[in-house]
Scaffold this motif. Structure first.
Motif, PDB file in Angstrom:
ATOM      1  N   MET B   1      76.204  31.268  32.813  1.00  0.00           N
ATOM      2  CA  MET B   1      74.868  30.736  32.691  1.00  0.00           C
ATOM      3  C   MET B   1      74.846  29.919  31.736  1.00  0.00           C
ATOM      4  N   ALA B   2      73.918  28.782  31.712  1.00  0.00           N
ATOM      5  CA  ALA B   2      73.918  27.840  31.033  1.00  0.00           C
ATOM      6  C   ALA B   2      73.593  27.971  29.589  1.00  0.00           C
ATOM      7  N   ASN B   3      74.089  27.604  28.555  1.00  0.00           N
ATOM      8  CA  ASN B   3      73.297  27.681  27.338  1.00  0.00           C
ATOM      9  C   ASN B   3      72.989  26.281  26.851  1.00  0.00           C
ATOM     10  N   ARG B   4      72.567  25.574  27.522  1.00  0.00           N
ATOM     11  CA  ARG B   4      71.947  24.189  27.072  1.00  0.00           C
ATOM     12  C   ARG B   4      70.826  23.889  27.755  1.00  0.00           C
ATOM     13  N   LEU B   5      69.943  23.281  27.462  1.00  0.00           N
ATOM     14  CA  LEU B   5      68.711  22.904  28.098  1.00  0.00           C
ATOM     15  C   LEU B   5      68.107  21.722  27.621  1.00  0.00           C
ATOM     16  N   TYR B   6      68.124  20.595  28.518  1.00  0.00           N
ATOM     17  CA  TYR B   6      67.503  19.301  28.230  1.00  0.00           C
ATOM     18  C   TYR B   6      66.434  19.104  28.793  1.00  0.00           C
ATOM     19  N   VAL B   7      65.511  18.537  27.930  1.00  0.00           N
ATOM     20  CA  VAL B   7      63.908  18.207  28.350  1.00  0.00           C
ATOM     21  C   VAL B   7      63.814  16.874  28.053  1.00  0.00           C
ATOM     22  N   ALA B   8      63.567  16.017  29.397  1.00  0.00           N
ATOM     23  CA  ALA B   8      63.250  14.659  29.142  1.00  0.00           C
ATOM     24  C   ALA B   8      61.741  14.600  29.011  1.00  0.00           C
ATOM     25  N   SER B   9      61.191  14.121  27.706  1.00  0.00           N
ATOM     26  CA  SER B   9      59.821  13.999  27.646  1.00  0.00           C
ATOM     27  C   SER B   9      59.316  12.877  27.597  1.00  0.00           C
ATOM     28  N   ARG B  10      57.946  12.585  27.172  1.00  0.00           N
ATOM     29  CA  ARG B  10      57.286  11.199  27.043  1.00  0.00           C
ATOM     30  C   ARG B  10      57.707  11.049  25.235  1.00  0.00           C
ATOM     31  N   LYS B  11      58.209  11.912  24.624  1.00  0.00           N
ATOM     32  CA  LYS B  11      58.401  11.695  23.196  1.00  0.00           C
ATOM     33  C   LYS B  11      59.966  11.830  22.897  1.00  0.00           C
ATOM     34  N   GLY B  12      60.710  11.783  23.897  1.00  0.00           N
ATOM     35  CA  GLY B  12      62.446  12.165  23.336  1.00  0.00           C
ATOM     36  C   GLY B  12      62.909  12.935  24.312  1.00  0.00           C
ATOM     37  N   LEU B  13      64.179  13.103  23.989  1.00  0.00           N
ATOM     38  CA  LEU B  13      65.123  14.045  24.761  1.00  0.00           C
ATOM     39  C   LEU B  13      65.227  15.107  23.783  1.00  0.00           C
ATOM     40  N   LEU B  14      64.789  16.374  24.203  1.00  0.00           N
ATOM     41  CA  LEU B  14      64.594  17.468  23.504  1.00  0.00           C
ATOM     42  C   LEU B  14      65.843  18.447  24.168  1.00  0.00           C
ATOM     43  N   ILE B  15      66.760  18.959  23.010  1.00  0.00           N
ATOM     44  CA  ILE B  15      67.797  19.482  23.498  1.00  0.00           C
ATOM     45  C   ILE B  15      67.600  21.199  22.975  1.00  0.00           C
ATOM     46  N   TYR B  16      67.761  22.021  23.740  1.00  0.00           N
ATOM     47  CA  TYR B  16      67.599  23.414  23.175  1.00  0.00           C
ATOM     48  C   TYR B  16      69.045  24.040  23.887  1.00  0.00           C
ATOM     49  N   GLU B  17      69.289  25.226  22.796  1.00  0.00           N
ATOM     50  CA  GLU B  17      70.467  25.927  23.103  1.00  0.00           C
ATOM     51  C   GLU B  17      70.122  27.292  22.905  1.00  0.00           C
ATOM     52  N   ARG B  43      79.360  18.890  33.459  1.00  0.00           N
ATOM     53  CA  ARG B  43      79.419  20.523  33.062  1.00  0.00           C
ATOM     54  C   ARG B  43      79.902  20.698  31.485  1.00  0.00           C
ATOM     55  N   ASP B  44      80.581  20.110  30.914  1.00  0.00           N
ATOM     56  CA  ASP B  44      80.923  20.591  29.574  1.00  0.00           C
ATOM     57  C   ASP B  44      79.929  19.830  28.534  1.00  0.00           C
ATOM     58  N   ASN B  45      78.920  19.370  28.917  1.00  0.00           N
ATOM     59  CA  ASN B  45      77.985  18.834  28.030  1.00  0.00           C
ATOM     60  C   ASN B  45      78.421  17.626  27.182  1.00  0.00           C
ATOM     61  N   ARG B  46      79.641  17.087  27.354  1.00  0.00           N
ATOM     62  CA  ARG B  46      80.218  16.135  26.588  1.00  0.00           C
ATOM     63  C   ARG B  46      79.590  14.784  26.946  1.00  0.00           C
ATOM     64  N   THR B  47      79.442  14.538  28.089  1.00  0.00           N
ATOM     65  CA  THR B  47      78.775  13.358  28.599  1.00  0.00           C
ATOM     66  C   THR B  47      77.332  13.431  29.056  1.00  0.00           C
ATOM     67  N   ARG B  63      74.256   6.482  27.096  1.00  0.00           N
ATOM     68  CA  ARG B  63      75.226   7.263  27.411  1.00  0.00           C
ATOM     69  C   ARG B  63      75.963   7.909  26.053  1.00  0.00           C
ATOM     70  N   THR B  64      76.096   8.955  26.167  1.00  0.00           N
ATOM     71  CA  THR B  64      77.013   9.666  24.833  1.00  0.00           C
ATOM     72  C   THR B  64      78.245  10.288  25.543  1.00  0.00           C
ATOM     73  N   THR B  65      79.383  10.255  24.825  1.00  0.00           N
ATOM     74  CA  THR B  65      80.474  10.997  25.542  1.00  0.00           C
ATOM     75  C   THR B  65      80.909  11.942  24.506  1.00  0.00           C
ATOM     76  N   ASP B  66      80.143  12.162  23.261  1.00  0.00           N
ATOM     77  CA  ASP B  66      80.645  13.099  22.295  1.00  0.00           C
ATOM     78  C   ASP B  66      79.402  14.195  21.871  1.00  0.00           C
ATOM     79  N   ASP B  67      78.750  14.457  23.038  1.00  0.00           N
ATOM     80  CA  ASP B  67      77.809  15.429  23.166  1.00  0.00           C
ATOM     81  C   ASP B  67      76.412  15.049  22.135  1.00  0.00           C
ATOM     82  N   GLY B  68      76.228  13.954  22.108  1.00  0.00           N
ATOM     83  CA  GLY B  68      74.976  13.344  21.553  1.00  0.00           C
ATOM     84  C   GLY B  68      75.239  12.951  20.047  1.00  0.00           C
ATOM     85  N   ALA B  69      76.680  12.975  19.566  1.00  0.00           N
ATOM     86  CA  ALA B  69      76.601  12.609  18.159  1.00  0.00           C
ATOM     87  C   ALA B  69      76.400  11.078  18.153  1.00  0.00           C
TER      88      ALA B  69
END
Lengths: 85, 147
Positions: B1-17, B43-47, B63-69
């Motif tokens: 089951m996915a534990n990460r949710l990405y929401v592309a919005s008009r006000k940014g990229l919202l990331i939920y866990e 799949r691993d959410n790194r990229t 693009r991020t390759t470090d999970d958004g850091a």
């Protein structure tokens, strides 16, 4: 040297202070001042993006803005146009 | 089951866990205040890829390759220059990234990308560092599900 001032909305890719650039044309001055701004100011075809506004010495240049001549002491503002009501 | 949710919005990229008990919680927001039209994660959410439409300043791809850091801006897909295109209001230019998809498990790093106006781009094996236009003049639709 001409002065180029970019809108603060471009501060991630352009300096947020006035920078010197050679005279000549608006296009040459913009990209001499900071080449990374190219894709933010121009589109795929090299046109000035639709809602970018160019002011030279206090005058809004509406047509063929990139070719507009600059004096060596001109002041060039690259702004974003706002619309609405 | 996915534990990460990405929401592309008009006000940014919202990331939920997904929390252990409390359900989904907002973890962070990337590109705060900027319209995000597309997001694609490995799949691993790194990229993670994010397509932005900055309005005045055009379409951008990050693009991020470090999970958004940290995020890096990539060359955005663009239409080839046509002769006289800098003086022709009808010459094509990408106005939005509408869809992205991995090319498949047997093609690591390869991606498909759909834009408005309708066109299909491919990044062969470089993880989005460069894009090739495969077809333009597709039917005039603004959203394409790439499968």
């Amino acid at each position: 040297m001409a002065k180029v001032i970019f809108t603060s909305h471009l501060k991630s890719v352009a300096p947020d202070v006035a920078v010197d650039a050679p005279g000549g044309s608006v296009g040459a001055a913009i990209f001499a001042a900071h080449p990374a701004v190219r894709g933010y100011v121009l589109d795929d075809q090299g046109r000035l993006r639709l809602h970018i506004a160019v002011f030279v010495d206090g005058v809004h240049v509406r047509r063929d803005a990139l070719d507009h001549p600059l004096r060596s002491d001109s002041e060039l503002y690259i702004m974003q146009a706002l619309s609405g009501g | 089951m996915a534990n990460r949710l990405y929401v592309a919005s008009r006000k940014g990229l919202l990331i939920y866990e997904r929390g252990a008990k409390a359900g989904w919680r907002h973890a962070t927001t990337a590109f705060r205040g900027s319209p995000v039209t597309m997001v694609l994660a490995s799949r691993d959410n790194r990229t993670i890829f994010a397509g932005l439409n900055l309005g005045h300043f055009g379409t951008k791809l990050h693009r991020t390759t470090d999970d958004g850091a940290s995020w890096t801006e990539l060359p955005a897909p663009s239409f080839p220059k046509v002769e006289g295109g800098d003086k022709d209001a009808k010459a094509p230019a990408v106005s939005a990234i509408w869809s992205m998809e991995w090319a498949g498990k047997d093609k690591p790093g390869a991606l498909w990308l759909g834009t408005a106006p309708a066109a299909l781009f491919h990044s062969s094996d470089n993880g989005g560092d460069a894009w090739t236009l495969l077809s333009a003049n597709l039917p005039p639709v603004n959203a394409v599900r790439l499968v």
